[in-house]
Design a protein around this motif. Structure first.
Motif, short mmCIF file in Angstrom:
data_model
loop_
_atom_site.label_atom_id
_atom_site.label_comp_id
_atom_site.label_asym_id
_atom_site.label_seq_id
_atom_site.Cartn_x
_atom_site.Cartn_y
_atom_site.Cartn_z
N LYS A 392 -46.74 70.02 -98.28
CA LYS A 392 -47.10 70.59 -97.06
C LYS A 392 -46.43 70.41 -95.66
CE LYS A 392 -51.74 70.41 -95.22
NZ LYS A 392 -52.97 70.35 -95.31
N GLU A 393 -46.85 68.71 -95.53
CA GLU A 393 -45.77 68.59 -94.44
C GLU A 393 -44.34 68.82 -94.14
OE1 GLU A 393 -46.73 66.35 -96.70
OE2 GLU A 393 -48.62 65.27 -95.88
N ARG A 394 -43.66 69.10 -94.66
CA ARG A 394 -42.46 69.77 -94.30
C ARG A 394 -42.52 71.01 -94.11
NH1 ARG A 394 -40.32 67.54 -100.53
NH2 ARG A 394 -39.19 64.91 -99.57
N VAL A 395 -42.94 71.57 -95.17
CA VAL A 395 -43.67 72.87 -94.99
C VAL A 395 -43.60 73.21 -93.09
CG1 VAL A 395 -44.29 75.52 -95.48
CG2 VAL A 395 -42.98 73.66 -96.77
N MET A 396 -44.64 72.64 -92.70
CA MET A 396 -45.43 72.56 -91.80
C MET A 396 -44.33 72.59 -90.83
SD MET A 396 -48.89 73.23 -92.15
CE MET A 396 -50.41 72.10 -90.57
N LYS A 397 -43.64 71.70 -90.93
CA LYS A 397 -43.37 71.41 -89.59
C LYS A 397 -42.01 72.23 -89.26
CE LYS A 397 -42.23 66.48 -90.98
NZ LYS A 397 -41.20 65.29 -90.80
N LEU A 398 -41.22 73.53 -90.30
CA LEU A 398 -40.76 74.46 -90.24
C LEU A 398 -41.15 75.42 -89.53
CD1 LEU A 398 -38.72 74.66 -93.37
CD2 LEU A 398 -37.69 73.48 -91.21
N MET A 399 -43.10 75.66 -89.84
CA MET A 399 -43.36 76.29 -88.75
C MET A 399 -43.27 76.92 -87.40
SD MET A 399 -47.51 76.44 -90.88
CE MET A 399 -48.13 77.86 -89.83
N ALA A 400 -42.45 75.56 -86.95
CA ALA A 400 -41.87 75.49 -85.21
C ALA A 400 -40.98 75.12 -85.05
CB ALA A 400 -42.68 74.20 -84.25
N HIS A 401 -40.26 76.63 -85.78
CA HIS A 401 -38.41 76.49 -86.68
C HIS A 401 -38.88 77.38 -85.05
CE1 HIS A 401 -34.36 77.25 -87.34
NE2 HIS A 401 -34.80 75.60 -88.01
N GLU A 402 -36.88 77.72 -84.49
CA GLU A 402 -36.73 78.28 -83.33
C GLU A 402 -36.33 79.64 -83.58
OE1 GLU A 402 -32.32 76.52 -83.76
OE2 GLU A 402 -33.11 76.76 -81.64
N ASN A 403 -35.89 79.75 -85.81
CA ASN A 403 -35.97 80.65 -86.19
C ASN A 403 -37.15 81.60 -86.75
OD1 ASN A 403 -34.96 82.67 -88.79
ND2 ASN A 403 -32.87 82.08 -87.61
N ALA A 404 -37.33 82.77 -86.48
CA ALA A 404 -38.60 83.89 -86.49
C ALA A 404 -38.22 83.72 -88.31
CB ALA A 404 -38.42 85.02 -86.19
N GLU A 405 -37.53 84.21 -89.06
CA GLU A 405 -37.21 84.07 -90.59
C GLU A 405 -37.75 83.10 -91.25
OE1 GLU A 405 -34.23 85.78 -93.52
OE2 GLU A 405 -34.03 85.15 -91.93
N VAL A 406 -37.77 81.88 -89.82
CA VAL A 406 -37.99 80.34 -90.91
C VAL A 406 -39.28 80.49 -90.91
CG1 VAL A 406 -37.59 78.22 -91.10
CG2 VAL A 406 -35.88 79.56 -90.95
N THR A 407 -39.94 80.54 -89.80
CA THR A 407 -41.34 80.27 -88.87
C THR A 407 -42.47 81.00 -89.95
OG1 THR A 407 -40.86 82.36 -87.42
CG2 THR A 407 -41.22 79.42 -87.03
N LYS A 408 -41.50 83.17 -90.12
CA LYS A 408 -42.27 83.43 -90.88
C LYS A 408 -42.66 83.12 -92.47
CE LYS A 408 -42.26 88.10 -91.98
NZ LYS A 408 -41.00 89.73 -92.46
N ASN A 409 -42.06 82.92 -93.06
CA ASN A 409 -42.01 81.77 -94.37
C ASN A 409 -42.42 80.83 -94.50
OD1 ASN A 409 -39.81 84.35 -96.57
ND2 ASN A 409 -38.78 84.19 -94.37
N ALA A 410 -42.27 80.12 -93.69
CA ALA A 410 -42.77 78.68 -93.89
C ALA A 410 -44.77 79.25 -93.70
CB ALA A 410 -43.03 78.12 -92.28
N LEU A 411 -45.10 80.15 -93.01
CA LEU A 411 -46.26 79.91 -92.90
C LEU A 411 -46.26 81.15 -94.01
CD1 LEU A 411 -48.81 80.91 -91.38
CD2 LEU A 411 -48.21 83.47 -90.96
N LEU A 412 -46.17 81.93 -94.84
CA LEU A 412 -46.18 82.49 -96.07
C LEU A 412 -47.09 80.77 -97.26
CD1 LEU A 412 -46.47 84.74 -98.12
CD2 LEU A 412 -44.38 84.53 -98.19
N CYS A 413 -45.72 80.33 -97.10
CA CYS A 413 -45.29 79.15 -97.93
C CYS A 413 -46.90 78.26 -97.72
CB CYS A 413 -44.55 78.39 -97.60
SG CYS A 413 -44.12 76.94 -98.89
N ILE A 414 -47.06 77.61 -96.34
CA ILE A 414 -48.80 77.05 -96.20
C ILE A 414 -50.07 77.72 -96.80
CG2 ILE A 414 -50.25 76.33 -94.65
CD1 ILE A 414 -48.16 74.60 -95.16
#
Length: 429
Positions: A392-414
């Motif tokens: 959870k902690e690792r994925v949460m960090k990526l929700m603030a990533h500059e790349n939209a594709e990363v943030t989109k999939n991080a949100l889905l995972c959370i």
């Protein structure tokens, strides 16, 4: 030297040979080589005074190191009824380290110089009334001594290197391979396969890998190599070594082992395709090495083609470079293979989490987040397992990533992690 025990003819030969330059000794050996071998062996057989033994061993060692083909003199027909092996075999277990080391190296030269004709002569001699040490006696005795040096060296710094050096010559002989495997010697080589830095340790590593390569032609040895950590250690060596001869012998070993048993799958699991690709970008001068790299790369590609869909997925994850291949979004792939993620204490799931921590590639990060969410979706205990692994902690960090594709999939995972499979099944990217 005790001259009373040497015949007048032998004493004359020795005086002609003693303290002569190499060129003069070479001429004497060309003219009367078998007579000198007979003289040296007779002295070692009859005289036990340590300084005399050391002196004669030094003469033989110098003779063979200057020209190893002279070892054939020990198999000359005129010596067929002489026990040329016995003194050296006996001296392996007696005397100081100098005597043991020289006896070992001399025996290795003598054995390696045997021809088919001399092997037959050995057999005939062993059937004679006079007891003569047979080649089987020698091989078993020498291999036993070499294994002892690897287990508990007689000399703290020279024991293991001398043993490995001799084995790298002797293991060319099928009979030695058989004797070495029967003595459980293969497992003694594995700890010596590790990255080296000093010139001395690099030579030891090279000769150890050379022994493994020679054993890769022998089926009983291959069975042990498949179940030990040999492949992992060889992979670490080839990743870190800059010595061309070391890389070459390891790659040739991989080539030999690739089509056998589970070695192909092991190589894929260890990320060898990526390592080979990296090695090919380096400036090697050895054409045999370049050819071996190309052949190994093609062999690994063929191996991957024949792998199951999960094996292919596993290979992609282990390499750390993820892309939107069809299997990532195929429901059937996840239904059929989600329990495979449990192998090796959830190894693949842990690697996906490591990618989240270490990768700088946005595509790999996005796919890793998506795959973790797929695991949560399809594994009955997916949410609990991923939570226990602190995802959870690792994925949460990526929700603030500059790349939209990363943030989109991080949100889905959370979302899937918080809601669970029952309520998150409607969520799609």
């Amino acid at each position: 030297m005790t001259t009373e025990l040497i015949s007048p003819t032998g004493l004359q030969l020795l005086r002609r040979y003693d303290k002569q330059p190499e060129s003069a000794r070479a001429q004497l050996l060309d003219e009367d080589g078998p007579a000198y071998v007979h003289l040296f062996v007779t002295i070692l057989r009859d005289i036990f005074k340590e300084d005399t033994v050391e002196y004669i061993l030094a003469l033989i060692y110098e003779m063979l190191s200057a020209n190893p083909t002279r070892a054939r003199l020990f198999h000359d027909q005129s010596l067929a009824h002489e026990d040329t092996y016995e003194p050296f075999l006996r001296l392996l277990s007696k005397g100081n380290w100098f005597i043991q080391e020289k006896s070992c190296k001399i025996l290795a030269w003598i054995i390696s110089s045997r021809t088919k004709a001399s092997a037959i002569a050995d057999g005939e001699a062993s059937g004679s009334e006079k007891h003569i040490t047979t080649i089987d006696d020698v091989l078993n005795g020498l291999v036993e001594w070499l294994c002892a040096q690897l287990r508990q060296p007689s000399h703290p710094t020279r024991g293991a290197p001398v043993a490995i050096s001799c084995l790298s010559t002797l293991l060319k002989e099928p009979a030695v391979r058989s004797s070495f495997v029967q003595a459980d010697g293969v497992k003694l080589l594995v700890p010596l396969i590790s990255p080296a830095s000093t010139q001395q340790s690099i030579q030891l590593l090279y000769e150890t890998c050379l022994c493994i390569w020679l054993l890769s032609y022998y089926e009983p040895a291959i069975e042990y190599l498949a179940t030990s950590r040999t492949m992992q250690r060889l992979t670490e060596v080839v990743k870190s070594s800059t010595k061309e001869k070391v890389v070459r012998v390891v790659i040739l070993t991989f080539r030999n082992l690739l089509p056998k048993g589970t070695f192909g799958a092991q190589m894929v699991d260890l990320g060898l395709p990526h390592i080979i690709h990296s090695l090919k970008t380096q400036a090697w001068s050895d054409e045999d090495l370049l050819d071996a790299l190309n052949r190994l790369e093609e062999g690994l590609k063929d191996n991957i083609k024949n792998m199951s869909s999960f094996d292919k997925y596993k290979q992609e994850v282990l390499l750390g470079h993820l892309d939107w291949n069809p299997m990532h979004k195929e429901a059937n792939f996840w239904r059929e293979n989600v329990t495979c993620f449990e192998e090796n204490d959830f190894q693949i799931l842990r690697v996906l989490l490591t990618i989240l921590d270490t990768s700088s590639d946005p595509r790999s990060l996005a796919v890793a987040c998506y795959d973790i969410s797929q695991f949560i979706q399809y594994h009955a205990a997916g949410r609990v397992i991923v939570t226990d692994l602190k995802a959870k902690e690792r994925v949460m960090k990526l929700m603030a990533h500059e790349n939209a594709e990363v943030t989109k999939n991080a949100l889905l995972c959370i979302q899937r992690l918080l809601l669970g499979a029952k309520y998150a099944s409607f969520l799609q990217v």
